[in-house]
Design a protein around this motif. Structure first.
Motif, PDB file in Angstrom:
ATOM      1  N   THR A   1      40.674 -44.239 -29.576  1.00  0.00           N
ATOM      2  CA  THR A   1      39.570 -43.625 -28.822  1.00  0.00           C
ATOM      3  C   THR A   1      39.620 -42.108 -28.940  1.00  0.00           C
ATOM      4  OG1 THR A   1      39.517 -45.447 -27.285  1.00  0.00           O
ATOM      5  CG2 THR A   1      38.617 -43.375 -26.491  1.00  0.00           C
ATOM      6  N   VAL A   2      40.831 -41.551 -28.724  1.00  0.00           N
ATOM      7  CA  VAL A   2      40.982 -40.095 -28.775  1.00  0.00           C
ATOM      8  C   VAL A   2      40.603 -39.590 -30.157  1.00  0.00           C
ATOM      9  CG1 VAL A   2      42.658 -38.216 -28.667  1.00  0.00           C
ATOM     10  CG2 VAL A   2      42.707 -40.007 -26.949  1.00  0.00           C
ATOM     11  N   ARG A   3      41.062 -40.292 -31.178  1.00  0.00           N
ATOM     12  CA  ARG A   3      40.761 -39.869 -32.547  1.00  0.00           C
ATOM     13  C   ARG A   3      39.250 -39.897 -32.812  1.00  0.00           C
ATOM     14  NH1 ARG A   3      43.971 -39.919 -36.971  1.00  0.00           N
ATOM     15  NH2 ARG A   3      45.483 -41.370 -36.110  1.00  0.00           N
ATOM     16  N   GLU A   4      38.609 -40.954 -32.303  1.00  0.00           N
ATOM     17  CA  GLU A   4      37.168 -41.090 -32.545  1.00  0.00           C
ATOM     18  C   GLU A   4      36.389 -39.990 -31.812  1.00  0.00           C
ATOM     19  OE1 GLU A   4      36.036 -45.170 -32.364  1.00  0.00           O
ATOM     20  OE2 GLU A   4      33.917 -44.601 -32.424  1.00  0.00           O
ATOM     21  N   ILE A   5      36.824 -39.701 -30.574  1.00  0.00           N
ATOM     22  CA  ILE A   5      36.131 -38.638 -29.818  1.00  0.00           C
ATOM     23  C   ILE A   5      36.280 -37.302 -30.560  1.00  0.00           C
ATOM     24  CG2 ILE A   5      36.114 -37.312 -27.666  1.00  0.00           C
ATOM     25  CD1 ILE A   5      36.951 -39.848 -26.218  1.00  0.00           C
ATOM     26  N   LEU A   6      37.477 -37.061 -31.079  1.00  0.00           N
ATOM     27  CA  LEU A   6      37.705 -35.819 -31.828  1.00  0.00           C
ATOM     28  C   LEU A   6      36.774 -35.739 -33.034  1.00  0.00           C
ATOM     29  CD1 LEU A   6      41.591 -35.592 -31.707  1.00  0.00           C
ATOM     30  CD2 LEU A   6      40.019 -33.804 -30.992  1.00  0.00           C
TER      31      LEU A   6
ATOM     32  N   GLU B   1      37.897 -26.937 -28.233  1.00  0.00           N
ATOM     33  CA  GLU B   1      38.421 -27.683 -27.076  1.00  0.00           C
ATOM     34  C   GLU B   1      37.368 -28.691 -26.624  1.00  0.00           C
ATOM     35  OE1 GLU B   1      39.990 -25.361 -23.679  1.00  0.00           O
ATOM     36  OE2 GLU B   1      39.049 -26.902 -22.441  1.00  0.00           O
ATOM     37  N   ILE B   2      37.834 -29.873 -26.281  1.00  0.00           N
ATOM     38  CA  ILE B   2      36.918 -30.897 -25.773  1.00  0.00           C
ATOM     39  C   ILE B   2      37.493 -31.391 -24.458  1.00  0.00           C
ATOM     40  CG2 ILE B   2      35.852 -33.141 -26.249  1.00  0.00           C
ATOM     41  CD1 ILE B   2      36.945 -32.131 -29.284  1.00  0.00           C
ATOM     42  N   ARG B   3      36.638 -31.448 -23.460  1.00  0.00           N
ATOM     43  CA  ARG B   3      37.102 -31.865 -22.130  1.00  0.00           C
ATOM     44  C   ARG B   3      36.146 -32.930 -21.621  1.00  0.00           C
ATOM     45  NH1 ARG B   3      39.699 -28.171 -17.699  1.00  0.00           N
ATOM     46  NH2 ARG B   3      40.279 -26.896 -19.470  1.00  0.00           N
ATOM     47  N   ILE B   4      36.680 -34.085 -21.267  1.00  0.00           N
ATOM     48  CA  ILE B   4      35.834 -35.184 -20.807  1.00  0.00           C
ATOM     49  C   ILE B   4      36.337 -35.642 -19.445  1.00  0.00           C
ATOM     50  CG2 ILE B   4      35.236 -37.588 -21.300  1.00  0.00           C
ATOM     51  CD1 ILE B   4      35.213 -36.664 -24.261  1.00  0.00           C
ATOM     52  N   GLU B   5      35.489 -35.476 -18.435  1.00  0.00           N
ATOM     53  CA  GLU B   5      35.904 -35.813 -17.073  1.00  0.00           C
ATOM     54  C   GLU B   5      35.103 -36.989 -16.548  1.00  0.00           C
ATOM     55  OE1 GLU B   5      36.569 -31.134 -15.946  1.00  0.00           O
ATOM     56  OE2 GLU B   5      35.756 -32.486 -14.426  1.00  0.00           O
ATOM     57  N   GLY B   6      35.770 -37.847 -15.814  1.00  0.00           N
ATOM     58  CA  GLY B   6      35.087 -38.995 -15.227  1.00  0.00           C
ATOM     59  C   GLY B   6      35.991 -39.675 -14.225  1.00  0.00           C
ATOM     60  N   ASP B   7      35.700 -40.961 -13.939  1.00  0.00           N
ATOM     61  CA  ASP B   7      36.521 -41.714 -12.980  1.00  0.00           C
ATOM     62  C   ASP B   7      37.961 -41.837 -13.472  1.00  0.00           C
ATOM     63  OD1 ASP B   7      34.204 -42.030 -11.666  1.00  0.00           O
ATOM     64  OD2 ASP B   7      33.776 -44.029 -12.451  1.00  0.00           O
TER      65      ASP B   7
ATOM     66  N   LEU C   1      42.600 -30.641 -27.952  1.00  0.00           N
ATOM     67  CA  LEU C   1      42.560 -29.393 -28.706  1.00  0.00           C
ATOM     68  C   LEU C   1      42.670 -29.707 -30.188  1.00  0.00           C
ATOM     69  CD1 LEU C   1      42.696 -27.557 -26.208  1.00  0.00           C
ATOM     70  CD2 LEU C   1      44.551 -26.377 -27.256  1.00  0.00           C
ATOM     71  N   PRO C   2      41.561 -29.724 -30.896  1.00  0.00           N
ATOM     72  CA  PRO C   2      41.649 -30.015 -32.337  1.00  0.00           C
ATOM     73  C   PRO C   2      42.167 -28.817 -33.116  1.00  0.00           C
ATOM     74  CG  PRO C   2      39.354 -29.900 -31.594  1.00  0.00           C
ATOM     75  CD  PRO C   2      40.199 -29.483 -30.451  1.00  0.00           C
ATOM     76  N   GLY C   3      43.028 -29.078 -34.076  1.00  0.00           N
ATOM     77  CA  GLY C   3      43.546 -28.013 -34.931  1.00  0.00           C
ATOM     78  C   GLY C   3      43.191 -28.289 -36.379  1.00  0.00           C
ATOM     79  N   GLU C   4      43.618 -27.405 -37.276  1.00  0.00           N
ATOM     80  CA  GLU C   4      43.284 -27.565 -38.704  1.00  0.00           C
ATOM     81  C   GLU C   4      43.963 -28.803 -39.295  1.00  0.00           C
ATOM     82  OE1 GLU C   4      41.377 -26.159 -41.178  1.00  0.00           O
ATOM     83  OE2 GLU C   4      40.323 -25.280 -39.498  1.00  0.00           O
ATOM     84  N   LEU C   5      45.255 -28.965 -38.981  1.00  0.00           N
ATOM     85  CA  LEU C   5      45.997 -30.076 -39.568  1.00  0.00           C
ATOM     86  C   LEU C   5      46.132 -31.258 -38.626  1.00  0.00           C
ATOM     87  CD1 LEU C   5      48.846 -28.027 -41.253  1.00  0.00           C
ATOM     88  CD2 LEU C   5      46.947 -29.115 -42.395  1.00  0.00           C
ATOM     89  N   GLY C   6      46.220 -30.988 -37.363  1.00  0.00           N
ATOM     90  CA  GLY C   6      46.391 -32.064 -36.390  1.00  0.00           C
ATOM     91  C   GLY C   6      45.855 -31.643 -35.042  1.00  0.00           C
ATOM     92  N   SER C   7      45.928 -32.557 -34.082  1.00  0.00           N
ATOM     93  CA  SER C   7      45.366 -32.262 -32.764  1.00  0.00           C
ATOM     94  C   SER C   7      46.313 -32.739 -31.665  1.00  0.00           C
ATOM     95  CB  SER C   7      44.030 -32.976 -32.580  1.00  0.00           C
ATOM     96  OG  SER C   7      43.196 -32.729 -33.666  1.00  0.00           O
ATOM     97  N   GLY C   8      46.189 -32.122 -30.509  1.00  0.00           N
ATOM     98  CA  GLY C   8      46.934 -32.559 -29.337  1.00  0.00           C
ATOM     99  C   GLY C   8      45.942 -32.968 -28.267  1.00  0.00           C
ATOM    100  N   ALA C   9      46.324 -33.956 -27.453  1.00  0.00           N
ATOM    101  CA  ALA C   9      45.418 -34.393 -26.389  1.00  0.00           C
ATOM    102  C   ALA C   9      46.231 -34.838 -25.182  1.00  0.00           C
ATOM    103  CB  ALA C   9      44.540 -35.531 -26.880  1.00  0.00           C
TER     104      ALA C   9
END
Lengths: 176, 372
Positions: free
Chosen positions: B300-305, B322-328, B335-343
Motif C-alpha cells: 500500500t505504502v509503495r503504491e501511494i508513493l 512529502e506525503i501525509r495522509i490522515e484519517g481514522d 518521504l520519497p527520496g531519489e533512491l528509496g523512501s521512508g514512511a
C-alpha cells in the motif's frame, strides 16, 4: 459558497482554493487559477480539480486492501508547491500553496471553512423541512458551555413574578 | 513621524542585538532578523538569518525565514527590473531577469519574460532562455510535451545563435537526459569541434557512446520518460512490480543500507509509531506489522508513493517531497527520496520527533551504503 472560501483564498501564500465534487468537477474556485511554475497543466482549475480527485481516488484504491477508511486530510508537498485536500460534505476542499508556506498553517482555516459549510447545509436542510429561519438558526447555534443541560421550557407558573408586597403569593390551606 | 518611528525601531534592533549577544539562540537570531525586516533592511535580515543557520543548522524556523527573505529580495529586484524594462528595454536586463527567475525556480514567469523578449527583438538568446525554462519544466515534471517543446526551442535558438554553443549544449543535455543517446552523441561531437579538449564535454561524449543501445528517436525517448517518470540518467529500480517484503526481524538477506535495520527498530520504539517502512527498489523492510499484514501494508505504502509522485508531476508541482495522509487510521507520513523512501504510520498526533525519524529513514533509504 463563494463567501465560504473567501477567507481561505486571502491567506498569504494560497494560490488557489477550490471546492471540488467527488468526481473531480470544480464547484467553486477562488484565487489565481494560474500557478507560478505549473504552466498549462494547472492553468485550468478543471484540470487541477480532475487530477486531485484522481489522485485521491488512487490513494483510496491503494489503502482499500488494508481496510483503512477514506482519508480526511491529504497533503502532497512538492518542490514547487503543496497541495492540500480535505474531505468536506459530499465534496473536497482543495488548496494549493506556494513554497515557503507550511501546510499546517492552512489546517485551521480549512477546518473552519468546512465547519461553516456544514452549518450552511444544516440550516438549508432545516429550512427545507419547514422550520422557520429563526428556529433553524437556533438549532444550529452552540447550546452553551453546558450542552448536556437542557434549559426547561418556560411555563405559565414560571412567568408569574412575585410582587414586592407579597400580595400575589399563594395563601390558604396549602400556601400557609 | 517617520523619524520617530525609525528611532523607535532602531531601539528595538539594538535591544534584539543585545539579547542575542547575551544568549545566542536560534530564536534570538530570528527576532533580530525580524527587526531588520521590519525596517525593510532585507539584506541585513538575510545575513543575520544565515549567521543563525550556520550556528543552528537544524532550525526549521531560521531556514523558513531565509527562504522568505530571499523571496522578498527577489521580488524587489524583479519589480525594479520590470520597471526598467518598460522604460529602456535592453538585452542585459532581459538576461538578468530570465536568469534570476530561472534560479528562483519561477519557470513560467521566466518563460513568459523570454517570450516577451523574443517578441520584441527576435534574438536567439531569448529563444535560448525560453528553451531553458521549458527544459527545466521537463526535468521536473517529465512531461513529453514539455520535452518536445524544449527541444524544438533549443533547435530554433541554435539556428539563431551562430557561434554560441549554449543552445547546442542545452539540446544535447535534453537529449541525453531523455535517453536519446544517438542525438546527444551527435550534438556533443559538434560541441567538441567547437571546444576541443574540454574534459567535461569529453566525459559526456564517452557516456553518450557507452549508453547508446540502438536507434531511438527523440520522441520515443520523451514518451518513455513520461511513461516511467524517470530520466535516463537517474538510478532505476530492479523490478518495481515484484516487491520483496521483509519483516525486519527475519534473517533473509536484502539489499539495503547496513544501518536500515537498527534504525527501523530504534524508530519503532518511539511512542505513537504503529509501523515504520523502509523502501528501496524492490526491497521493503517493515517494523511493526508481521506476516501478510506487513506485506499488504508495504505494498500500500509503495503504491501511494508511486501515485503521489506521478500526481505531483502531473499537477505541475515538481518532485514530491512529502506525503501525509490522515484519517481514522492515524497518519501515514512518507518521504520519497531519489533512491528509496521512508514512511511511518503514526497512531496519534505527529510530533517533531516523528518528522525527524522519517527524515532519517528517508536519508538511510537514499544512501549508497549497501549491506554485504
Amino acid at each position: 459558497m463563494r463567501a465560504l472560501l473567501e477567507p481561505l483564498a486571502t491567506v498569504p501564500g494560497v494560490q488557489i482554493a477550490m471546492l471540488v465534487s467527488e468526481d473531480g468537477v470544480p464547484i467553486v474556485v477562488r484565487g489565481e487559477a494560474r500557478q507560478e511554475s505549473g504552466g498549462e497543466s494547472v492553468d485550468d482549475a478543471e484540470v487541477l480539480a480532475g487530477l486531485t480527485a484522481s489522485w485521491i481516488a488512487d490513494v483510496c484504491r491503494a489503502i482499500a486492501p488494508i481496510s483503512w477508511n477514506t482519508p480526511r486530510h491529504l497533503v502532497l508537498r512538492a518542490s514547487r508547491g503543496t497541495l492540500i485536500a480535505m474531505q468536506a460534505p459530499r465534496a473536497l476542499l482543495v488548496v494549493v500553496i506556494g513554497r515557503g508556506v507550511q501546510a499546517g498553517e492552512l489546517r485551521l482555516p480549512m477546518e473552519s471553512a468546512i465547519a461553516r459549510m456544514e452549518r450552511e447545509i444544516r440550516v438549508g436542510n432545516q429550512r427545507a423541512s419547514g422550520q422557520t429561519p429563526a428556529e433553524a438558526d437556533e438549532s444550529t447555534q452552540p447550546t452553551g458551555i453546558f450542552p448536556a443541560r437542557q434549559a426547561p421550557a418556560p411555563t405559565v407558573a414560571a412567568r408569574v413574578e412575585p410582587a414586592k408586597n407579597r400580595n400575589s403569593e399563594p395563601y390558604g390551606p396549602s400556601g400557609e | 513621524m517617520r523619524i520617530f518611528q525609525g528611532w523607535l525601531a532602531g531601539g528595538r534592533v539594538r535591544a534584539a542585538k543585545k539579547r542575542l549577544a547575551e544568549n545566542p539562540t536560534a530564536r534570538r537570531y530570528a527576532e533580530l532578523a525580524q527587526e531588520h525586516a521590519l525596517l525593510k533592511d532585507l539584506d541585513r535580515a538575510l545575513k543575520v538569518v544565515e549567521e543563525g543557520i550556520t550556528a543552528f543548522p537544524a532550525d526549521a524556523d531560521l531556514r523558513r525565514m531565509s527562504g522568505m527573505f530571499r523571496q522578498l529580495g527577489l521580488e524587489d529586484r524583479t519589480r525594479a527590473l520590470a520597471r526598467e524594462l518598460e522604460t529602456a528595454p535592453r538585452p542585459a536586463l532581459w538576461r538578468e531577469m530570465c536568469e534570476m527567475l530561472l534560479e528562483a525556480g519561477r519557470l513560467a514567469r521566466a518563460e513568459d519574460a523570454a517570450a516577451q523578449w523574443f517578441q520584441t527583438t527576435q534574438e536567439g538568446e531569448a529563444q535560448y532562455y525560453r528553451a531553458r525554462a521549458r527544459a527545466e519544466r521537463f526535468f521536473a515534471d517529465r512531461r513529453r510535451d514539455d520535452g518536445r517543446l524544449a527541444y524544438e526551442l533549443a533547435d530554433a535558438a541554435e539556428k539563431l545563435m551562430e557561434g554560441d554553443p549554449r543552445a547546442l549544449d542545452l539540446r544535447a543535455q535534453i537529449a541525453a537526459r531523455a535517453g536519446a543517446w544517438g542525438e546527444a552523441r551527435r550534438d556533443l561531437s559538434r560541441l567538441l569541434e567547437i571546444n576541443p579538449g574540454d574534459q567535461a564535454l569529453e566525459a559526456r561524449f564517452r557516456m553518450a557512446v557507452a549508453m547508446f543501445d540502438g536507434p531511438k528517436t527523440i520522441d520515443q525517448a520523451f514518451r518513455e520518460v513520461e511513461r516511467s517518470g524517470r530520466l535516463a540518467d537517474e538510478p532505476r529500480d530492479r523490478d518495481p512490480k515484484a516487491p520483496v517484503v521483509d519483516s525486519a526481524e527475519s534473517e533473509a538477506p536484502v539489499v539495503a543500507p547496513a544501518r536500515a535495520r537498527p534504525l527501523l527498530q530504534q524508530i519503532a520504539r518511539i511512542p505513537g509509531i504503529q509501523a515504520a517502512f523502509y523502501l528501496r527498489g524492490a526491497t521493503a523492510l517493515v517494523q511493526g506489522p508481521k506476516g501478510p499484514t506487513a506485506e499488504r501494508t508495504a505494498r500500500t505504502v509503495r503504491e501511494i508513493l508511486t501515485v503521489s509522485r506521478s500526481a505531483a508531476r502531473r499537477l505541475g508541482l515538481g518532485h514530491a517531497a512529502e506525503i501525509r495522509i490522515e484519517g481514522d487510521h492515524g497518519t501515514l507520513l512518507m518521504l520519497p527520496g531519489e533512491l528509496g523512501s521512508g514512511a511511518l504510520w503514526i497512531g496519534g498526533e505527529v510530533t517533531r520527533r516523528h518528522e525527524e525519524a522519517v527524515r532519517d529513514l528517508s536519508i538511510a533509504a537514499s544512501s549508497d551504503e549497501v549491506a554485504a
